[in-house]
Scaffold this motif. Structure first.
Motif, PDB file in Angstrom:
ATOM      1  N   PRO A   1      -0.966   5.794  -6.438  1.00  0.00           N
ATOM      2  CA  PRO A   1      -0.310   4.810  -5.559  1.00  0.00           C
ATOM      3  C   PRO A   1      -1.244   3.658  -5.202  1.00  0.00           C
ATOM      4  CG  PRO A   1       0.080   7.060  -4.788  1.00  0.00           C
ATOM      5  CD  PRO A   1      -0.964   7.154  -5.858  1.00  0.00           C
ATOM      6  N   ARG A   2      -0.654   2.562  -4.773  1.00  0.00           N
ATOM      7  CA  ARG A   2      -1.427   1.395  -4.365  1.00  0.00           C
ATOM      8  C   ARG A   2      -2.384   1.752  -3.227  1.00  0.00           C
ATOM      9  NH1 ARG A   2      -0.151  -2.051  -8.531  1.00  0.00           N
ATOM     10  NH2 ARG A   2       2.034  -2.713  -8.490  1.00  0.00           N
ATOM     11  N   SER A   3      -3.611   1.248  -3.301  1.00  0.00           N
ATOM     12  CA  SER A   3      -4.612   1.527  -2.271  1.00  0.00           C
ATOM     13  C   SER A   3      -4.663   0.449  -1.198  1.00  0.00           C
ATOM     14  CB  SER A   3      -6.001   1.673  -2.905  1.00  0.00           C
ATOM     15  OG  SER A   3      -6.365   0.480  -3.577  1.00  0.00           O
ATOM     16  N   ALA A   4      -3.927  -0.666  -1.385  1.00  0.00           N
ATOM     17  CA  ALA A   4      -3.981  -1.769  -0.427  1.00  0.00           C
ATOM     18  C   ALA A   4      -2.729  -2.627  -0.556  1.00  0.00           C
ATOM     19  CB  ALA A   4      -5.229  -2.632  -0.663  1.00  0.00           C
TER      20      ALA A   4
ATOM     21  N   GLY B   1      -6.539 -16.899 -11.818  1.00  0.00           N
ATOM     22  CA  GLY B   1      -7.241 -16.169 -12.871  1.00  0.00           C
ATOM     23  C   GLY B   1      -7.495 -14.723 -12.570  1.00  0.00           C
ATOM     24  N   ASP B   2      -7.223 -14.297 -11.323  1.00  0.00           N
ATOM     25  CA  ASP B   2      -7.488 -12.909 -10.936  1.00  0.00           C
ATOM     26  C   ASP B   2      -6.310 -12.007 -11.281  1.00  0.00           C
ATOM     27  OD1 ASP B   2     -10.101 -12.939  -9.887  1.00  0.00           O
ATOM     28  OD2 ASP B   2      -9.397 -13.804  -8.003  1.00  0.00           O
ATOM     29  N   LEU B   3      -6.635 -10.771 -11.635  1.00  0.00           N
ATOM     30  CA  LEU B   3      -5.636  -9.745 -11.885  1.00  0.00           C
ATOM     31  C   LEU B   3      -5.553  -8.849 -10.658  1.00  0.00           C
ATOM     32  CD1 LEU B   3      -3.728  -8.540 -14.072  1.00  0.00           C
ATOM     33  CD2 LEU B   3      -5.643  -7.046 -14.743  1.00  0.00           C
ATOM     34  N   LEU B   4      -4.332  -8.565 -10.206  1.00  0.00           N
ATOM     35  CA  LEU B   4      -4.107  -7.779  -8.996  1.00  0.00           C
ATOM     36  C   LEU B   4      -3.336  -6.504  -9.338  1.00  0.00           C
ATOM     37  CD1 LEU B   4      -2.706 -10.708  -6.814  1.00  0.00           C
ATOM     38  CD2 LEU B   4      -5.087  -9.970  -6.958  1.00  0.00           C
ATOM     39  N   GLY B   5      -3.705  -5.415  -8.681  1.00  0.00           N
ATOM     40  CA  GLY B   5      -2.956  -4.170  -8.847  1.00  0.00           C
ATOM     41  C   GLY B   5      -3.293  -3.372 -10.074  1.00  0.00           C
ATOM     42  N   GLU B   6      -4.348  -3.770 -10.785  1.00  0.00           N
ATOM     43  CA  GLU B   6      -4.661  -3.086 -12.044  1.00  0.00           C
ATOM     44  C   GLU B   6      -5.275  -1.701 -11.811  1.00  0.00           C
ATOM     45  OE1 GLU B   6      -8.283  -4.306 -10.504  1.00  0.00           O
ATOM     46  OE2 GLU B   6      -6.509  -5.569 -10.774  1.00  0.00           O
ATOM     47  N   MET B   7      -5.968  -1.510 -10.670  1.00  0.00           N
ATOM     48  CA  MET B   7      -6.618  -0.220 -10.445  1.00  0.00           C
ATOM     49  C   MET B   7      -5.595   0.912 -10.355  1.00  0.00           C
ATOM     50  SD  MET B   7      -9.788  -1.021  -7.848  1.00  0.00           S
ATOM     51  CE  MET B   7     -10.038   0.737  -7.619  1.00  0.00           C
ATOM     52  N   ALA B   8      -4.541   0.697  -9.571  1.00  0.00           N
ATOM     53  CA  ALA B   8      -3.514   1.738  -9.446  1.00  0.00           C
ATOM     54  C   ALA B   8      -2.823   1.980 -10.788  1.00  0.00           C
ATOM     55  CB  ALA B   8      -2.491   1.337  -8.386  1.00  0.00           C
ATOM     56  N   THR B   9      -2.647   0.906 -11.566  1.00  0.00           N
ATOM     57  CA  THR B   9      -2.044   1.059 -12.895  1.00  0.00           C
ATOM     58  C   THR B   9      -2.924   1.917 -13.796  1.00  0.00           C
ATOM     59  OG1 THR B   9      -0.806  -1.018 -12.822  1.00  0.00           O
ATOM     60  CG2 THR B   9      -1.425  -0.195 -14.995  1.00  0.00           C
ATOM     61  N   LEU B  10      -4.224   1.628 -13.818  1.00  0.00           N
ATOM     62  CA  LEU B  10      -5.127   2.360 -14.708  1.00  0.00           C
ATOM     63  C   LEU B  10      -5.330   3.802 -14.251  1.00  0.00           C
ATOM     64  CD1 LEU B  10      -7.776  -0.449 -15.326  1.00  0.00           C
ATOM     65  CD2 LEU B  10      -5.968   0.317 -16.878  1.00  0.00           C
TER      66      LEU B  10
ATOM     67  N   ALA C   1       1.434 -20.594  -1.267  1.00  0.00           N
ATOM     68  CA  ALA C   1       2.409 -20.407  -2.347  1.00  0.00           C
ATOM     69  C   ALA C   1       1.661 -19.962  -3.607  1.00  0.00           C
ATOM     70  CB  ALA C   1       3.165 -21.700  -2.603  1.00  0.00           C
ATOM     71  N   VAL C   2       2.211 -18.984  -4.298  1.00  0.00           N
ATOM     72  CA  VAL C   2       1.535 -18.381  -5.450  1.00  0.00           C
ATOM     73  C   VAL C   2       2.449 -18.410  -6.665  1.00  0.00           C
ATOM     74  CG1 VAL C   2       0.742 -16.161  -6.404  1.00  0.00           C
ATOM     75  CG2 VAL C   2      -0.027 -16.897  -4.138  1.00  0.00           C
ATOM     76  N   GLN C   3       1.885 -18.809  -7.799  1.00  0.00           N
ATOM     77  CA  GLN C   3       2.528 -18.669  -9.093  1.00  0.00           C
ATOM     78  C   GLN C   3       1.746 -17.618  -9.875  1.00  0.00           C
ATOM     79  OE1 GLN C   3       5.407 -20.228 -10.057  1.00  0.00           O
ATOM     80  NE2 GLN C   3       5.440 -21.075  -7.971  1.00  0.00           N
ATOM     81  N   ALA C   4       2.444 -16.670 -10.464  1.00  0.00           N
ATOM     82  CA  ALA C   4       1.777 -15.572 -11.151  1.00  0.00           C
ATOM     83  C   ALA C   4       2.598 -15.130 -12.354  1.00  0.00           C
ATOM     84  CB  ALA C   4       1.572 -14.406 -10.182  1.00  0.00           C
ATOM     85  N   ARG C   5       2.013 -14.198 -13.094  1.00  0.00           N
ATOM     86  CA  ARG C   5       2.753 -13.515 -14.153  1.00  0.00           C
ATOM     87  C   ARG C   5       2.813 -12.045 -13.775  1.00  0.00           C
ATOM     88  NH1 ARG C   5       3.914 -16.773 -18.302  1.00  0.00           N
ATOM     89  NH2 ARG C   5       4.617 -15.001 -19.595  1.00  0.00           N
ATOM     90  N   ILE C   6       4.021 -11.487 -13.740  1.00  0.00           N
ATOM     91  CA  ILE C   6       4.205 -10.082 -13.412  1.00  0.00           C
ATOM     92  C   ILE C   6       4.194  -9.285 -14.714  1.00  0.00           C
ATOM     93  CG2 ILE C   6       6.738 -10.324 -13.358  1.00  0.00           C
ATOM     94  CD1 ILE C   6       6.691  -8.192 -11.105  1.00  0.00           C
ATOM     95  N   ILE C   7       3.274  -8.321 -14.786  1.00  0.00           N
ATOM     96  CA  ILE C   7       3.068  -7.539 -16.012  1.00  0.00           C
ATOM     97  C   ILE C   7       3.346  -6.081 -15.682  1.00  0.00           C
ATOM     98  CG2 ILE C   7       1.456  -6.964 -17.858  1.00  0.00           C
ATOM     99  CD1 ILE C   7      -0.229  -9.411 -16.952  1.00  0.00           C
ATOM    100  N   HIS C   8       4.379  -5.517 -16.261  1.00  0.00           N
ATOM    101  CA  HIS C   8       4.726  -4.135 -15.970  1.00  0.00           C
ATOM    102  C   HIS C   8       3.665  -3.191 -16.528  1.00  0.00           C
ATOM    103  CE1 HIS C   8       8.532  -4.962 -14.049  1.00  0.00           C
ATOM    104  NE2 HIS C   8       8.764  -5.872 -14.980  1.00  0.00           N
ATOM    105  N   SER C   9       3.457  -2.090 -15.833  1.00  0.00           N
ATOM    106  CA  SER C   9       2.331  -1.205 -16.128  1.00  0.00           C
ATOM    107  C   SER C   9       2.264  -0.726 -17.573  1.00  0.00           C
ATOM    108  CB  SER C   9       2.352  -0.015 -15.168  1.00  0.00           C
ATOM    109  OG  SER C   9       2.153  -0.463 -13.838  1.00  0.00           O
TER     110      SER C   9
ATOM    111  N   GLN D   1       0.826  -1.197   0.000  1.00  0.00           N
ATOM    112  CA  GLN D   1       0.000   0.000   0.000  1.00  0.00           C
ATOM    113  C   GLN D   1       0.870   1.260   0.000  1.00  0.00           C
ATOM    114  OE1 GLN D   1      -3.094  -0.152   2.968  1.00  0.00           O
ATOM    115  NE2 GLN D   1      -3.321   2.061   3.049  1.00  0.00           N
ATOM    116  N   GLY D   2       0.508   2.210  -0.876  1.00  0.00           N
ATOM    117  CA  GLY D   2       1.248   3.461  -0.964  1.00  0.00           C
ATOM    118  C   GLY D   2       2.357   3.477  -1.991  1.00  0.00           C
ATOM    119  N   ASP D   3       2.786   2.299  -2.462  1.00  0.00           N
ATOM    120  CA  ASP D   3       3.853   2.240  -3.460  1.00  0.00           C
ATOM    121  C   ASP D   3       3.337   2.699  -4.827  1.00  0.00           C
ATOM    122  OD1 ASP D   3       5.686   1.338  -1.673  1.00  0.00           O
ATOM    123  OD2 ASP D   3       5.829  -0.708  -2.461  1.00  0.00           O
ATOM    124  N   PRO D   4       4.210   3.165  -5.700  1.00  0.00           N
ATOM    125  CA  PRO D   4       3.797   3.462  -7.076  1.00  0.00           C
ATOM    126  C   PRO D   4       3.434   2.175  -7.814  1.00  0.00           C
ATOM    127  CG  PRO D   4       6.179   3.665  -6.841  1.00  0.00           C
ATOM    128  CD  PRO D   4       5.641   3.477  -5.458  1.00  0.00           C
TER     129      PRO D   4
END
Length: 232
Positions: A89-92, A76-85, A99-107, A41-44
């Motif tokens: 800054p991050r709201s949460a 299947g969920d996308l995380l962090g897209e609101m702050a990107t759009l 354990a989580v496997q994901a794909r990191i997608i730069h803004s 939370q609070g990060d760019p």
């Protein structure tokens, strides 16, 4: 090899064929252990995460120093897209439950992709609209529903979005503690413990080691005062 079956409420569950494949081609794979803060939370907003396996909780740190769990997310969920759009800054915080496997997608990659892909953009908009509707409903619940009913509605939300079959029963699907369920329901731990004991005594809920099983989903809906579905 069969394609994964994503939960219908997730972003990937809303997409078909080439649209899902195009989203899955974005970013790079990344793995996280349980109980790791993967968004702060609070990060760019430098990136978003597309969850492939595992589950996370979305937590807001308040000005009173208390962390509040507001949602859980899974495959299947996308995380962090609101702050990107919003370019804000991050709201949460987002913290892994398992354990989580994901794909990191730069803004820049995500915003460029959504600008070129109308169907995925519409799916993201529908997903955000449903999250807003759910948040509105939770706010109404806080005003009109007693705490035990709110606890049951949290269980219903989680099992309906993330639950999996475990024989004739349904497993909650997200490894949440009673304290985290209390936080989501806006009540105290003792209320959750009392609600669980009553549901167990009525044959509605069962507990195993670090697992919650829903034995009778229609009965759970009745306890949540939702036998005919969400009334608003």
């Amino acid at each position: 090899m069969n394609a994964p079956s994503w939960p219908p409420s997730s972003l990937l569950g809303r997409l078909r064929g080439r649209d899902a494949d195009a989203l899955l081609a974005l970013g790079t794979p990344v793995g996280y252990p349980p109980q790791q803060r993967i968004i702060r939370q609070g990060d760019p907003a430098q990136y978003s995460l597309l969850v492939m396996q595992g589950s996370v909780k979305v937590v807001v740190g308040t000005e009173r120093g208390r962390d509040v769990v507001i949602a859980v997310r899974g495959p299947g969920d996308l995380l962090g897209e609101m702050a990107t759009l919003e370019r804000r800054p991050r709201s949460a915080h987002v913290i892994t439950c398992s354990a989580v496997q994901a794909r990191i997608i730069h803004s820049p990659e995500l915003t460029d992709f959504l600008g070129r892909n109308v169907e995925v953009s519409l799916a993201v908009a529908r997903m955000l609209s449903e999250r807003l509707r759910s948040a509105d409903r939770r706010g109404i619940d806080f005003v009109v529903c007693p705490a035990p009913v709110r606890v049951v509605r949290v269980l219903l939300d989680v099992v309906q979005q993330h639950g999996s079959a475990a024989g004739p029963e349904r497993e909650l699907g997200i490894p949440l503690s009673q304290a985290e369920i209390a936080s989501m329901a806006g009540t105290g731990l003792s209320t959750v413990e009392k609600a669980f004991r009553r549901l167990e005594s009525e044959g509605v809920l069962g507990r195993r080691y670090r697992r919650v099983l829903i034995v009778d989903l229609p009965a759970l809906r009745r306890f949540g005062e939702l036998p005919g579905g969400i009334p608003y």
